[in-house]
Design a protein around this motif. Structure first.
Motif, PDB file in Angstrom:
ATOM      1  N   PHE A 134       0.858  -1.177   0.000  1.00  0.00           N
ATOM      2  CA  PHE A 134       0.000   0.000   0.000  1.00  0.00           C
ATOM      3  C   PHE A 134       0.897   1.231   0.000  1.00  0.00           C
ATOM      4  CE2 PHE A 134      -1.996   3.433   2.450  1.00  0.00           C
ATOM      5  CZ  PHE A 134      -3.117   3.646   1.655  1.00  0.00           C
ATOM      6  N   GLN A 135       0.607   2.159  -0.918  1.00  0.00           N
ATOM      7  CA  GLN A 135       1.398   3.379  -1.002  1.00  0.00           C
ATOM      8  C   GLN A 135       0.540   4.556  -0.562  1.00  0.00           C
ATOM      9  OE1 GLN A 135       4.325   4.455  -0.835  1.00  0.00           O
ATOM     10  NE2 GLN A 135       5.176   4.137  -2.864  1.00  0.00           N
ATOM     11  N   SER A 136       1.056   5.376   0.351  1.00  0.00           N
ATOM     12  CA  SER A 136       0.285   6.517   0.853  1.00  0.00           C
ATOM     13  C   SER A 136       0.101   7.556  -0.259  1.00  0.00           C
ATOM     14  CB  SER A 136       1.006   7.148   2.035  1.00  0.00           C
ATOM     15  OG  SER A 136       2.199   7.746   1.572  1.00  0.00           O
ATOM     16  N   ALA A 137      -0.924   8.417  -0.100  1.00  0.00           N
ATOM     17  CA  ALA A 137      -1.265   9.393  -1.140  1.00  0.00           C
ATOM     18  C   ALA A 137      -0.105  10.337  -1.429  1.00  0.00           C
ATOM     19  CB  ALA A 137      -2.495  10.187  -0.716  1.00  0.00           C
ATOM     20  N   ASP A 138       0.588  10.810  -0.388  1.00  0.00           N
ATOM     21  CA  ASP A 138       1.640  11.800  -0.656  1.00  0.00           C
ATOM     22  C   ASP A 138       2.835  11.191  -1.380  1.00  0.00           C
ATOM     23  OD1 ASP A 138       1.935  10.462   1.728  1.00  0.00           O
ATOM     24  OD2 ASP A 138       3.238  11.999   2.601  1.00  0.00           O
ATOM     25  N   ASP A 467      -5.181  -2.113   2.849  1.00  0.00           N
ATOM     26  CA  ASP A 467      -5.137  -0.768   3.408  1.00  0.00           C
ATOM     27  C   ASP A 467      -5.809  -0.848   4.781  1.00  0.00           C
ATOM     28  OD1 ASP A 467      -7.884  -0.757   2.885  1.00  0.00           O
ATOM     29  OD2 ASP A 467      -7.718   0.518   1.105  1.00  0.00           O
ATOM     30  N   ILE A 525      -3.288   2.127  -3.597  1.00  0.00           N
ATOM     31  CA  ILE A 525      -3.073   3.506  -3.142  1.00  0.00           C
ATOM     32  C   ILE A 525      -4.438   3.946  -2.608  1.00  0.00           C
ATOM     33  CG2 ILE A 525      -1.206   4.006  -4.784  1.00  0.00           C
ATOM     34  CD1 ILE A 525      -3.230   5.405  -6.581  1.00  0.00           C
ATOM     35  N   PRO A 526      -4.542   5.069  -1.905  1.00  0.00           N
ATOM     36  CA  PRO A 526      -5.866   5.435  -1.408  1.00  0.00           C
ATOM     37  C   PRO A 526      -6.869   5.552  -2.561  1.00  0.00           C
ATOM     38  CG  PRO A 526      -4.190   6.738  -0.331  1.00  0.00           C
ATOM     39  CD  PRO A 526      -3.499   5.986  -1.430  1.00  0.00           C
TER      40      PRO A 526
END
Ligand code: HEC
Length: 607
Positions: A134-138, A467, A525-526
């Motif tokens: 999972f990759q954060s939005a930023d 997530d 991702i989100p």
């Protein structure tokens, strides 16, 4: 110079990899991969070694790469094929032409990554030590809103490869990718030009793991298909050390090592399971294991076997070959680190030969300090499977059960915290089943869910994403009789395991190779989940509804930034990497059910 062929033998600071072919022992490779047919005597249809020895090394090389021995040598690297050709012919080959053309290198100094931070990109297999994928939005810089704008920015061709490379790892503006030919590239993540290139002994399937080293630099660690672990300077590609972690000739590092607090945790798998397809092969003696190495020196701290006792000789099979066991329980996945409990988790594979053992097809918790097994949960007992199980004349003794399901845990267990702060371990396997286990209670089951059909080809094959709310489950199942009913994606509620959504693939239509199985690992991702199929379709789904937001057919020919002829194809193993407004994904796969080989790394940008 021999680069660390002996187990545990360490070469420090020896620099270049140009010696990759020279470092190989052609005789050992021949004995492991070729002798079973070519030294089998006069009744064998395979020409004897002396006969092959009259061929030129160029002709042998050609037979291995594109000729009649292509299948037998498909998992050998460029350097290994060259070593075999030189050994069999007894003659040297001319120097290898440059793998990367000079025009593919970045112009000028593309700068050193002076920054040692690795958390601002995608590191290792699962984007962090808990393998959530999972990759954060930023960090992602891409969200549901700009998905429709995703456009191909560049394509990079992996020279001579038939699969699309390892999970792309990105940090400090550089992208690191390895391939089955034994190449490791550091690219400029924005433009795709080559910063440096290394060539190692055997194919690289494991993602690159980056970490700050004690000397103040950034180190890249990875494994190859000859069970070597390497440490290289991430800035220059210079070899720091190389260690062989298992002396079984078919032992292989398939999954990336995990790095935590100065140590590397290394999973060991093997190809012996497939070798058994020939009943003359004395099956089997490989045992899966996990090692802890000192990340600075490569020195072994502990090695824990997934099977306790050494294999012993048993009965003869119908070909008259003695069967050995116990064996198997390979570790195909990157260890997941639980800092709170000082434990790591891995999933294990099936047994290869009888007797069955306790830790096969299990989730295993190992104490990081001592290597002791704290607990394990075996989900399928007596799963003894090997290559002979697919033969019509199944050799009774080497494959005791034709119905053995072959349901490895090839996926890294994912460690996640629920909303109420409770730790959960999410694991899926080739049966298509997903488990939530409680790591605080010896892996006690919290919930289970059958997320899709399963089979030896998978089920959940390479990777789930999680997530804070849902578990995203790809399905690799394939039914050749009704391809459109195969594969698909599902999402489960993290807390209950209930199915939130499941999405079928759009019909294949007139696509030539229709294999809509979702074999590759998924990435979240989100708001969005990405998943690729064995016929090269890359989908973006809404994480909330499962609706398809975007789709790209990667199975095409590309004009590449490095000038290498390249095409995309089946997508398996690695999945997408999303960093800083770009999405990177490999396409092409020639192993384990892959229907379209390919050799491309694709880079998409949302703006
Ligand atoms: C499963 C059995 C098998 C294995 C394993 C095998 N070979 Fe062969 N090989 C054959 C047979 C049969 C032939 C002859 C028939 C043919 O050309 O397909 C052959 C032919 C060859 C030839 C001659 C090809 C030509 O064009 O005349 C070469 C060279 C060769 N093998 C090298 C290798 C090497 C090197 C390996 C190990 C990486 C290997 N083989 C593994 C069965 C095998």
């Amino acid at each position: 110079m021999k680069l660390g062929r002996a187990v545990g033998f360490i070469v420090l600071g020896t620099g270049l990899f140009a010696v990759a072919a020279k470092a190989q022992d052609g005789g050992a490779l021949y004995n492991t991969y070729c002798a079973i047919c070519h030294d089998a005597g006069r009744n064998s249809p395979a020409p004897a070694r002396e006969e092959l020895g009259r061929m030129t090394p160029e002709a042998i090389l050609q037979a291995l790469k594109t000729g009649s021995m292509k299948a037998q040598a498909s998992e050998r690297s460029r350097a290994q094929r060259r070593a075999l050709a030189e050994y069999i012919s007894g003659k040297p080959l001319p120097a290898q032409p440059a793998v990367v053309s000079s025009s593919a290198f970045c112009a000028g100094s593309s700068g050193a990554p002076g920054d040692r931070r690795t958390n601002a990109g995608w590191n290792g297999w699962g984007a962090g030590i808990t393998n959530m994928r999972f990759q954060s939005a930023d960090v992602a810089g891409i969200g549901a809103r700009n998905i429709p704008n995703l456009k191909l920015k560049w394509a990079f061709g992996l020279p001579g490869a038939t699969s699309g490379g390892t999970q792309p790892v990105v940090a400090n503006g550089r992208l690191y990718v390895g391939d089955a030919e034994g190449d490791l590239f550091a690219l400029d993540a924005k433009s795709g030009c080559v910063v440096w290139h290394d060539e190692v002994e055997s194919g690289i399937r494991s993602a690159i793991m980056l970490g700050a080293d004690s000397g103040g630099g950034l180190t890249a660690w990875f494994g190859d298909q000859a069970a070597n672990i390497y440490a290289v300077d991430a800035r220059t590609g210079k070899l720091l050390w190389k260690v062989k972690v298992d002396d079984h000739p078919q032992a292989a590092i398939t999954a990336a090592p995990a790095f935590y607090a100065g140590r590397l945790y290394v999973p060991v798998s093997s190809r012996e399971e497939a070798k058994v397809a020939d009943p003359r092969y004395p099956c089997c003696i490989f045992r899966g294991s996990v090692l802890a190495l000192d990340a600075t020196t490569g020195k072994q701290i502990w090695k824990t076997w997934m099977i306790e006792g050494k294999p012993v000789a048993g009965q003869k099979n119908s070909a008259g070959t003695v069967v050995l066991g116990p064996s198997g329980a390979a570790v195909w996945n990157t260890p997941t680190i639980d800092v709170e409990r000082n434990v790591l988790y891995v999933g294990t594979g099936n047994n290869y030969s009888p007797p069955a053992t306790a830790l096969s097809d299990s989730v295993v918790a190992i104490d990081m300090a001592s290597g002791q097994i704290r607990w394990h949960r075996q989900q399928t007992a007596n799963d003894i499977w090997n290559g002979t199980c697919r033969r019509a004349d199944r050799e009774a003794a080497a494959c005791p059960d034709a119905e053995a399901p072959d349901v490895d845990f090839s996926v890294s267990p994912v460690l996640v915290k629920s909303v109420d702060g409770r730790s959960m371990l999410i694991a899926g396997n080739k049966s298509g089943m997903v488990w939530a286990l409680d790591p605080g209670q010896q892996g006690k089951t919290i919930w289970t869910q059958q997320a899709g059909k399963g089979s030896s080809g998978g089920g959940v094959l390479w990777g789930l994403a999680v997530d804070g709310e849902r578990v995203y489950v790809p399905n690799g199942f394939f039914d050749a009789k009704s391809p459109d009913a195969s594969g698909g994606m599902a999402a489960l509620d993290l807390h209950t395991g209930h199915l939130t959504w499941s999405t079928r693939n759009p019909p294949c239509g007139d696509r030539k190779f229709c294999k809509p199985s979702h074999a590759a690992a998924v990435t979240a991702i989100p708001g969005v989940v990405f998943s690729g199929t064995m016929d090269g379709q890359l989908y973006a789904y809404s994480s909330e509804t499962g609706q398809i937001l975007w789709r790209f057919n990667t199975a095409q020919d590309y004009s590449t930034i490095d000038g290498v002829a390249a095409n995309g194809g089946s997508m398996s193993n690695a999945g997408a990497t999303i960093v800083d407004g770009m999405l990177y994904v490999g396409s092409g796969y020639s192993h384990h059910g892959g229907v379209i080989p390919g050799n491309v790394l694709l880079a998409f940008a949302a703006n």
